[in-house]
Motif scaffolding. Structure first.
Motif, PDB file in Angstrom:
ATOM      1  N   LEU A  52      40.068 113.112 -24.919  1.00 57.85           N
ATOM      2  CA  LEU A  52      39.006 113.571 -24.033  1.00 57.85           C
ATOM      3  C   LEU A  52      39.502 113.815 -22.620  1.00 57.85           C
ATOM      4  O   LEU A  52      38.935 114.600 -21.874  1.00 57.85           O
ATOM      5  N   ARG A  53      40.543 113.103 -22.236  1.00 55.47           N
ATOM      6  CA  ARG A  53      41.136 113.229 -20.900  1.00 55.47           C
ATOM      7  C   ARG A  53      40.130 112.908 -19.787  1.00 55.47           C
ATOM      8  O   ARG A  53      40.145 113.539 -18.713  1.00 55.47           O
ATOM      9  N   VAL A  54      39.235 111.979 -20.027  1.00 54.49           N
ATOM     10  CA  VAL A  54      38.329 111.466 -18.997  1.00 54.49           C
ATOM     11  C   VAL A  54      38.274 109.952 -19.162  1.00 54.49           C
ATOM     12  O   VAL A  54      38.386 109.434 -20.270  1.00 54.49           O
ATOM     13  N   ASN A  55      38.082 109.255 -18.049  1.00 54.76           N
ATOM     14  CA  ASN A  55      38.104 107.789 -18.090  1.00 54.76           C
ATOM     15  C   ASN A  55      36.747 107.162 -18.372  1.00 54.76           C
ATOM     16  O   ASN A  55      36.678 106.015 -18.806  1.00 54.76           O
ATOM     17  N   TRP A  56      35.658 107.917 -18.100  1.00 55.15           N
ATOM     18  CA  TRP A  56      34.320 107.354 -18.287  1.00 55.15           C
ATOM     19  C   TRP A  56      33.448 108.418 -18.945  1.00 55.15           C
ATOM     20  O   TRP A  56      32.618 109.041 -18.296  1.00 55.15           O
ATOM     21  N   TRP A 111      35.149 103.699 -13.522  1.00 53.37           N
ATOM     22  CA  TRP A 111      34.256 102.592 -13.202  1.00 53.37           C
ATOM     23  C   TRP A 111      34.718 101.939 -11.906  1.00 53.37           C
ATOM     24  O   TRP A 111      35.859 101.482 -11.804  1.00 53.37           O
ATOM     25  N   ASP A 112      33.860 101.921 -10.893  1.00 48.47           N
ATOM     26  CA  ASP A 112      34.272 101.426  -9.576  1.00 48.47           C
ATOM     27  C   ASP A 112      33.044 101.025  -8.763  1.00 48.47           C
ATOM     28  O   ASP A 112      32.660 101.712  -7.810  1.00 48.47           O
ATOM     29  N   PRO A 113      32.395  99.907  -9.107  1.00 47.75           N
ATOM     30  CA  PRO A 113      31.211  99.484  -8.341  1.00 47.75           C
ATOM     31  C   PRO A 113      31.586  99.256  -6.879  1.00 47.75           C
ATOM     32  O   PRO A 113      32.543  98.540  -6.584  1.00 47.75           O
TER      33      PRO A 113
END
Length: 442
Positions: free
Chosen positions: A40-44, A51-53
């Motif tokens: 998919l080549r995407v992290n989320w 993901w980075d609150p």
């Protein structure tokens, strides 16, 4: 008399729930695929994000804008003078986009966005001799070509890059000015959409849509993305055409529309699908032939200029298709992205738009004549263009940014909704969650 609104509300909630379920399924299935083989080549999934609150300097401003628009937006939109409404939408929308971008801080949220290795500002120095660079532009599109262009430069006609080249030449160089340019111009897309809705449907529907355009969750990607700039140019091309076909200063508005449509083609190849929206405008307008006598000469200006300078659009696009499949486009599975792209659009347009689209479909099926039907046709045209882009296979992932020029036209469907404050709160909450829980990138 009491049951019908209640039934409609339930159906609206069902539509919103189905849209939320689509996002959840795309996230679960996408995460499984990405963990399995990384294709998919995407992290989320389905977003290109991590993901980075976090909180940031823009957090208080974003909350303040959201609360103000939810509390006062519908009432102000109903009673402000039309020009005052447009300026208010632009100012508030710009504040919303800036505040969301500043949740990531000035450097990470705005100044660095257009300076990464994939972006336009990486190649400013290669355009010292613009005619010579345009003549050889296609020689550097493929990945295995010498000095190949960065992804976004290769993936767009050169008017996109030349915009930033000319900003640099007038003393507005660097990522900060580029980011501000995209945000400030991108915020005007909402004005163009309101002008179009007023011209083709009616002013009341435009006023009802105004707060939703201000608080669009897509503002997360409008700041600071070149696609925000593209969206504004394309939206104003449509708005001027709408004014022309409804008899408002036909020669000038039609010529200006054609000029901007020509520029649009040289900003992004995918925006050729704006022909679908333009066709809907011509269908809905009262004057359909005369404006074209002025629009067509305007449209020819930019293509003739670039062709005369040695850049051939069709040749470049043909090479770009090969480049697309040389990179992530050749790895990302269309079987996933053909529906996950639509999940991305739920996050761009919000759950209120899902409910609005349900009402749009009902209006079209019942063939209700009048302003609501005309607005529904305009919305359906934008949705059709988006679906064609989806089926093309040339839009796998990153459509939360790439499809902004189409997605913004879906948001006026929220004008059909009752209880606007509740839906506006849902829109604002979604945007705030995305920007505070994820770091979006491209």
């Amino acid at each position: 008399m009491i049951r019908e609104p209640s039934r409609d509300l339930r159906r609206d909630l069902y539509a919103a729930g189905a849209a939320a379920l689509l996002v959840a399924v795309a996230a679960v299935v996408g995460t499984a695929i990405q963990h399995r083989d990384g294709t998919l080549r995407v992290n989320w999934p389905p977003l290109l994000a991590s993901w980075d609150p976090h909180l940031g300097p823009g957090t208080p401003a974003a909350l303040a804008v959201a609360v103000a628009v939810v509390a006062y937006g519908p009432a102000l939109a109903a009673r402000l003078p039309w020009r005052g409404l447009l300026f208010t939408v632009w100012g508030t929308g710009t504040a919303w986009i800036f505040s969301l971008a500043l949740v990531d801080g000035w450097h990470r949220g705005i100044a660095r966005r257009l300076t990464t290795r994939h972006e336009y500002l990486q190649v400013i120095d290669r355009f010292q001799d613009i005619p010579a660079t345009l003549r050889t532009f296609t020689d550097h599109i493929l990945l295995d070509s010498p000095d190949n262009w960065p992804a976004h430069v290769a993936g767009h006609p050169p008017a996109a890059t030349l915009t930033f080249v000319h900003l640099d030449r007038i003393g507005l160089g660097g990522g900060a000015w580029a980011g501000v340019w995209c945000i400030v111009l991108g915020a005007t897309a909402a004005l163009a959409i309101l002008v179009t809705v007023r011209a083709l449907a009616d002013e009341q529907l435009a006023r009802r849509a105004a707060p939703f355009l201000v608080l669009a969750p897509g503002a997360v990607w409008l700041g600071a993305s070149a696609d925000a700039y593209f969206a504004a140019v394309a939206a104003w091309a449509v708005a001027l055409l709408a004014l022309a076909v409804t008899g408002r200063r036909t020669p000038w508005t039609a010529f200006g529309s054609g000029l901007l449509f020509g520029l649009t083609l040289y900003l992004s190849y995918g925006l050729t699908l704006y022909a679908v929206i333009a066709a809907a405008v011509l269908f809905l307008g009262r004057a359909r032939v005369r404006p074209l006598l002025y629009a067509i000469p305007g449209f020819l200006v930019v293509p003739l200029l670039f062709t005369g300078l040695g850049f051939y659009w069709w040749e470049a696009y043909d090479i770009l298709v090969t480049r697309y499949y040389q990179g992530a486009g050749g790895v990302r599975p269309q079987a996933y992205w053909v529906w996950a792209n639509l999940a991305c659009q739920v996050l761009v347009t919000g759950l209120a738009t899902a409910a609005g689209l349900r009402r749009t479909a009902t209006t079209l099926l019942h063939k209700e004549r009048g302003p609501r039907f005309r607005l529904a046709l305009l919305t359906a045209a934008a949705l059709t263009a988006m679906l064609v882009a989806d089926l093309s296979g040339m839009s796998k992932a990153e459509t939360e940014r790439i499809w902004l020029p189409f997605a913004l036209w879906l948001i006026p469907s929220c004008a059909h909704l009752p209880s606007p404050r509740a839906w506006l709160a849902a829109q604002a909450t979604l945007a705030l969650l995305i920007n505070h829980l994820l770091f979006t990138g491209w």
